[in-house]
Design an enzyme around this catalytic site. Structure first.
Site, short mmCIF file in Angstrom:
data_model
loop_
_atom_site.label_atom_id
_atom_site.label_comp_id
_atom_site.label_asym_id
_atom_site.label_seq_id
_atom_site.Cartn_x
_atom_site.Cartn_y
_atom_site.Cartn_z
N GLN A 144 0.75 -1.20 -0.12
CA GLN A 144 -0.04 0.14 -0.02
C GLN A 144 1.05 1.43 -0.03
OE1 GLN A 144 -3.13 -0.39 -0.26
NE2 GLN A 144 -3.59 1.96 -0.64
N ALA A 174 -6.01 4.80 -1.31
CA ALA A 174 -5.87 4.93 0.21
C ALA A 174 -4.58 5.14 0.91
CB ALA A 174 -6.84 3.68 0.97
N SER A 179 -6.41 1.35 4.28
CA SER A 179 -7.09 0.45 3.02
C SER A 179 -7.82 -0.76 3.43
CB SER A 179 -5.91 0.15 1.96
OG SER A 179 -6.57 -0.55 0.87
N HIS A 181 -8.02 -3.24 1.55
CA HIS A 181 -7.37 -4.34 0.94
C HIS A 181 -6.29 -5.00 2.20
CE1 HIS A 181 -8.95 -4.06 -3.12
NE2 HIS A 181 -8.63 -2.87 -2.90
N GLU A 236 -16.45 3.71 -6.62
CA GLU A 236 -15.73 2.64 -7.21
C GLU A 236 -16.55 1.59 -7.93
OE1 GLU A 236 -12.23 1.63 -4.65
OE2 GLU A 236 -11.23 3.58 -5.21
#
Ligand SMILES: [Zn+2]
Length: 268
Positions: A144, A174, A179, A181, A236
């Site tokens: 990230q 992010a 994030s 993720h 998104e």
């Protein structure tokens, strides 16, 4: 620093399809102010029960605080809120499972709790005649950071100063530590015939099918159109978050974002 910039540049080429085309359409300052307002307001349980299913901005202004820590008593880890104002908890651990190689040389992994549901959803989407593709799944903090640094470089390359760049970059990538993720519970799914991460995704057969059916598999479209002031993230139409079938069905039926849903549950 030089190797980091070089690595970011190289990676940038590889991930451009994934992240380079996200359009920005929000004022993060406005969004932050709204969230700050909400954090100071408290809604009683009775008021929450009476709240409309689709909350408007006025109703939001009276929702309770939304710090992740405040929801720990729910013991509902699948609803863990990670957004620009709530970081991934420092002690968060994730048990990963591979879900195959969807990009050359890039194995994708997700939290073991959503692996089967994800693969089932993709198989059924394919069965319906579409071509879904996992573009991004679990990311480490380091990944990230690299993505964010890459975005920063491109923003500066567009002519912004290094002081201005972080806020602009954060609109579409992010800030590391914030994030979803990094939870292993989020995936970016795109259409194999339209690989851009922009609003054009919503017109693909894959996204239409996913938006209609993902809740059946425990996934929600995390950043729907028009909710930027609540989520802090641009629209998104490719990012899906696993919350489990029960919650996904409830969220789908109410037509709310995860932020709104958590606030509603908190008020019960
Ligand atoms: Zn995503």
């Amino acid at each position: 620093m030089i190797w980091l910039a070089a690595a970011a540049l190289l990676l940038g080429v590889g991930i451009q399809l994934c992240l380079g085309f996200a359009r920005t359409a929000r004022s993060s300052v406005q969004a932050r102010l709204l969230l700050q307002e909400m954090e100071t307001a408290v809604l009683t349980a009775e008021e929450t029960r009476a709240a409309p299913l689709r909350l408007d901005t006025d109703a939001l202004a009276s929702l309770p605080a939304r710090k992740a820590a405040a929801y720990e008593d729910l013991h509902l880890e699948l609803l863990l809120l990670v957004n620009p104002w709530n970081e991934v908890p420092e002690d968060y651990t994730v048990e990963l499972e591979p879900v195959g190689e969807w990009q050359i040389g890039e194995d994708q992994e997700v939290d073991v709790r959503c692996k089967d549901a994800l693969l089932r959803m993709i198989a059924d989407c394919q069965e319906a005649g579409y071509r879904p593709y996992i573009c991004s799944s679990y990311r480490t903090q380091e990944m990230q950071e690299l993505l964010f640094y890459n975005k920063l470089s491109r923003v500066v390359g567009m002519g912004y100063s290094w002081e201005q760049a972080p806020e602009i970059a954060a609109e579409s990538v992010a800030v590391p530590g914030t994030s979803e993720h990094q939870l292993g519970l989020a995936v970016d799914l795109i259409d194999n015939d339209y690989t851009y991460l922009d609003e054009g995704q919503e017109r693909t057969g894959t996204q239409k099918w996913l938006m209609e059916n993902s809740w059946r598999y425990g996934f929600i479209l995390r950043y729907p159109n028009g909710t930027t002031a609540i989520t802090g993230i641009i629209y998104e139409p490719w990012h899906y978050r696993y919350v489990g079938e029960r919650f996904a069905k409830d969220i789908h039926e109410r037509g709310v974002t995860l932020e709104e849903y958590i606030a509603l549950r908190r008020g019960r």
